[in-house]
Design a protein around this motif. Sequence first.
Motif, PDB file in Angstrom:
ATOM      1  N   PRO A 121       0.834  -1.200   0.000  1.00  0.00           N
ATOM      2  CA  PRO A 121       0.000   0.000   0.000  1.00  0.00           C
ATOM      3  C   PRO A 121       0.875   1.258   0.000  1.00  0.00           C
ATOM      4  CG  PRO A 121       0.150  -0.864   2.221  1.00  0.00           C
ATOM      5  CD  PRO A 121       0.891  -1.839   1.326  1.00  0.00           C
ATOM      6  N   GLN A 122       0.304   2.351  -0.523  1.00  0.00           N
ATOM      7  CA  GLN A 122       0.962   3.666  -0.478  1.00  0.00           C
ATOM      8  C   GLN A 122       2.375   3.638  -1.058  1.00  0.00           C
ATOM      9  OE1 GLN A 122       0.115   6.030   3.179  1.00  0.00           O
ATOM     10  NE2 GLN A 122      -0.723   4.115   3.988  1.00  0.00           N
ATOM     11  N   GLN A 123       2.516   3.018  -2.217  1.00  0.00           N
ATOM     12  CA  GLN A 123       3.836   2.909  -2.850  1.00  0.00           C
ATOM     13  C   GLN A 123       3.883   3.622  -4.208  1.00  0.00           C
ATOM     14  OE1 GLN A 123       6.533   1.569  -1.375  1.00  0.00           O
ATOM     15  NE2 GLN A 123       5.240   1.217   0.425  1.00  0.00           N
ATOM     16  N   ASN A 124       2.893   4.476  -4.488  1.00  0.00           N
ATOM     17  CA  ASN A 124       2.861   5.205  -5.761  1.00  0.00           C
ATOM     18  C   ASN A 124       2.883   4.260  -6.967  1.00  0.00           C
ATOM     19  OD1 ASN A 124       2.824   7.878  -4.666  1.00  0.00           O
ATOM     20  ND2 ASN A 124       4.997   7.655  -4.202  1.00  0.00           N
ATOM     21  N   LEU A 125       2.262   3.118  -6.832  1.00  0.00           N
ATOM     22  CA  LEU A 125       2.218   2.152  -7.925  1.00  0.00           C
ATOM     23  C   LEU A 125       1.157   2.546  -8.947  1.00  0.00           C
ATOM     24  CD1 LEU A 125       2.483  -1.193  -5.917  1.00  0.00           C
ATOM     25  CD2 LEU A 125       4.319   0.082  -7.051  1.00  0.00           C
ATOM     26  N   SER A 126       1.491   2.381 -10.206  1.00  0.00           N
ATOM     27  CA  SER A 126       0.558   2.670 -11.290  1.00  0.00           C
ATOM     28  C   SER A 126       0.641   1.562 -12.327  1.00  0.00           C
ATOM     29  CB  SER A 126       0.903   4.012 -11.939  1.00  0.00           C
ATOM     30  OG  SER A 126       0.055   4.281 -13.031  1.00  0.00           O
ATOM     31  N   GLY A 127      -0.509   1.222 -12.886  1.00  0.00           N
ATOM     32  CA  GLY A 127      -0.543   0.168 -13.891  1.00  0.00           C
ATOM     33  C   GLY A 127      -1.786  -0.676 -13.751  1.00  0.00           C
ATOM     34  N   VAL A 128      -1.893  -1.689 -14.585  1.00  0.00           N
ATOM     35  CA  VAL A 128      -3.034  -2.610 -14.583  1.00  0.00           C
ATOM     36  C   VAL A 128      -2.621  -3.903 -13.887  1.00  0.00           C
ATOM     37  CG1 VAL A 128      -4.661  -3.903 -16.004  1.00  0.00           C
ATOM     38  CG2 VAL A 128      -3.896  -1.625 -16.729  1.00  0.00           C
ATOM     39  N   LEU A 129      -3.395  -4.318 -12.913  1.00  0.00           N
ATOM     40  CA  LEU A 129      -3.037  -5.509 -12.141  1.00  0.00           C
ATOM     41  C   LEU A 129      -3.212  -6.775 -12.968  1.00  0.00           C
ATOM     42  CD1 LEU A 129      -4.560  -4.809  -8.604  1.00  0.00           C
ATOM     43  CD2 LEU A 129      -2.163  -4.736  -9.285  1.00  0.00           C
ATOM     44  N   PRO A 130      -2.185  -7.645 -13.026  1.00  0.00           N
ATOM     45  CA  PRO A 130      -2.279  -8.907 -13.772  1.00  0.00           C
ATOM     46  C   PRO A 130      -2.842 -10.027 -12.895  1.00  0.00           C
ATOM     47  CG  PRO A 130      -0.032  -8.588 -13.022  1.00  0.00           C
ATOM     48  CD  PRO A 130      -0.818  -7.414 -12.516  1.00  0.00           C
ATOM     49  N   SER A 138      -2.847  -6.474  -0.446  1.00  0.00           N
ATOM     50  CA  SER A 138      -3.065  -5.122   0.064  1.00  0.00           C
ATOM     51  C   SER A 138      -2.347  -4.122  -0.828  1.00  0.00           C
ATOM     52  CB  SER A 138      -2.552  -5.012   1.505  1.00  0.00           C
ATOM     53  OG  SER A 138      -2.726  -3.701   2.006  1.00  0.00           O
ATOM     54  N   LEU A 139      -3.127  -3.414  -1.652  1.00  0.00           N
ATOM     55  CA  LEU A 139      -2.568  -2.474  -2.629  1.00  0.00           C
ATOM     56  C   LEU A 139      -3.288  -1.130  -2.575  1.00  0.00           C
ATOM     57  CD1 LEU A 139      -2.292  -4.943  -5.652  1.00  0.00           C
ATOM     58  CD2 LEU A 139      -0.429  -4.181  -4.163  1.00  0.00           C
ATOM     59  N   GLY A 140      -3.837  -0.792  -1.421  1.00  0.00           N
ATOM     60  CA  GLY A 140      -4.572   0.467  -1.280  1.00  0.00           C
ATOM     61  C   GLY A 140      -3.683   1.688  -1.382  1.00  0.00           C
TER      62      GLY A 140
END
Length: 513
Positions: A79-88, A102-104
């Motif tokens: 979570p809170q890692q500035n991740l961007s993209g489409v989840l595979p 947990s990717l909020g």
Amino acid sequence: MTADHFFRRGLRPLLVFLFFFSLTSFSKSDELQPLLEFKSALQKSNPNVFSSWTPGNSTCSFSGIVCNSNGFVTEINLPQQNLSGVLPFDSICKLQVLEKLSLGFNFLHGGISEDLKNCTSLQQLDLGMNSFSGEVPDLSSLGKLKLLSLNTSGFSGQFPWRSLENLTSLTFLSLGDIVFEESPFPVEVLKLEKLYWLYLSNCSLGGRIPEGLGNLTLLENLELSCNQFSGEIPGDIVKLKNLWQLELFNNFLTGTLPVGFGNLTSLVNFDASGNSLQGNISEMRLLKNIASLQLYDNQFTGEIPEELGEFNKLVSFSIFGNKFTGPLPQKLGSGANFVFIDASDNFLTGPIPPDMCKNGKMTYLLLIQNGFTGGIPENYANCSSLRRLRVSNNSLSGLVPAGIWRLSNLSAIDLAMNNFEGTVPKTWAMGSSLLMIALSENQFQGQLPRSMANCTMLKYLDIGNFSSRLSVLQLQSNNFHGTIPKTWAKGSNLRMIDLSENQFQVEGSRCPF
């Protein structure tokens, strides 16, 4: 026993062991590829997160990864890692014993594929606070879920409410702040008897809130605000004795508070503002643990229970825009670190409670348009935390305590439409943050202090310096006198000015007005 028989008996368990050993070894090594595919989909957004995700490292040493005692991946925590993209999800759900995803609080986008149905071991799924699109897929196969958090995630369309029938292990359900298609309250929720957290605010629900919520006796948090609910608050809600937070604001609820509402003695935060509720709030006298009580913009009547003055945890109290009568409890705020009160636009009478800033924490004192009498209690002259003091349109009188004029944190002082008298001190130590001064329709007299020229942030003024931001100047119906410099209006944005019924003179003129 023959040697051949003995050999067969001993060989069988050995073969079974070798089979499972081979399967286990294969499965553990097979987890690397799905994780690398996960990395590939998101790495460009924040490569630092995945610096440890290399084939040379054990998957269990990857940042954000948790494994069980057998070395299988059970958690992905990013979570809170500035991740961007489409989840595979076609890759993610190959992790056969994955229990937590947990990717909020990231910037994930795109849709959620039907592959999510293969994550059958998931117990916690948190995708909230992202920017997904499309509909939430069917969740029926995720029967082990205990936590489902999708709030503010960007989804739309129709939520698969029927899926919830299979998610009977849920303890935490958060689906708020999503523009789903309009629907009635999902009755499937009423079967989730293990829930302690239910957040369904602002997700396009309407109709009546059904009876049956009272069966969810483990609920501690219930949020249904900002929907289109109508009708009465269900009576069996009073069974939820573990509730510490109940939010129903900004709906179309009518009727009175349910009989027995005072049974909710664990309530800390209650917000039913922005509805059309009516009747009295006498049962509030039993809610001794309440810290925030928000009832504004309703049609409540009757008096404020005197017991509220004894509550030593109450710090925020807002009842503006109702029809309350009688006095405010005189001990209100005296035993708590009171911060906020807005009792404006009611029919309240009597004196202002003297001790709401007893502990020096109060920031807002808003009592506009009532029938309060007496003066401003002397205690408030020492309330250095006060930022907004607004008591206009009452029947207050007497001298304003001298210390009020020296409260440097004030951004608004509104004493208009009362019967105050005396002078405005020449040494008024107004802070640079002062945005509003309103003193019209009182009995003030004397000259305006020159220190007002320092209030360069003023936007609303009925006593003070014209600034480039000033749009309204109202000083009417007082006994002010002195000279108004012509330069005060230079470069101003005044849209309204009223200096009538005073003894002012404009610089260079002999004509008072």
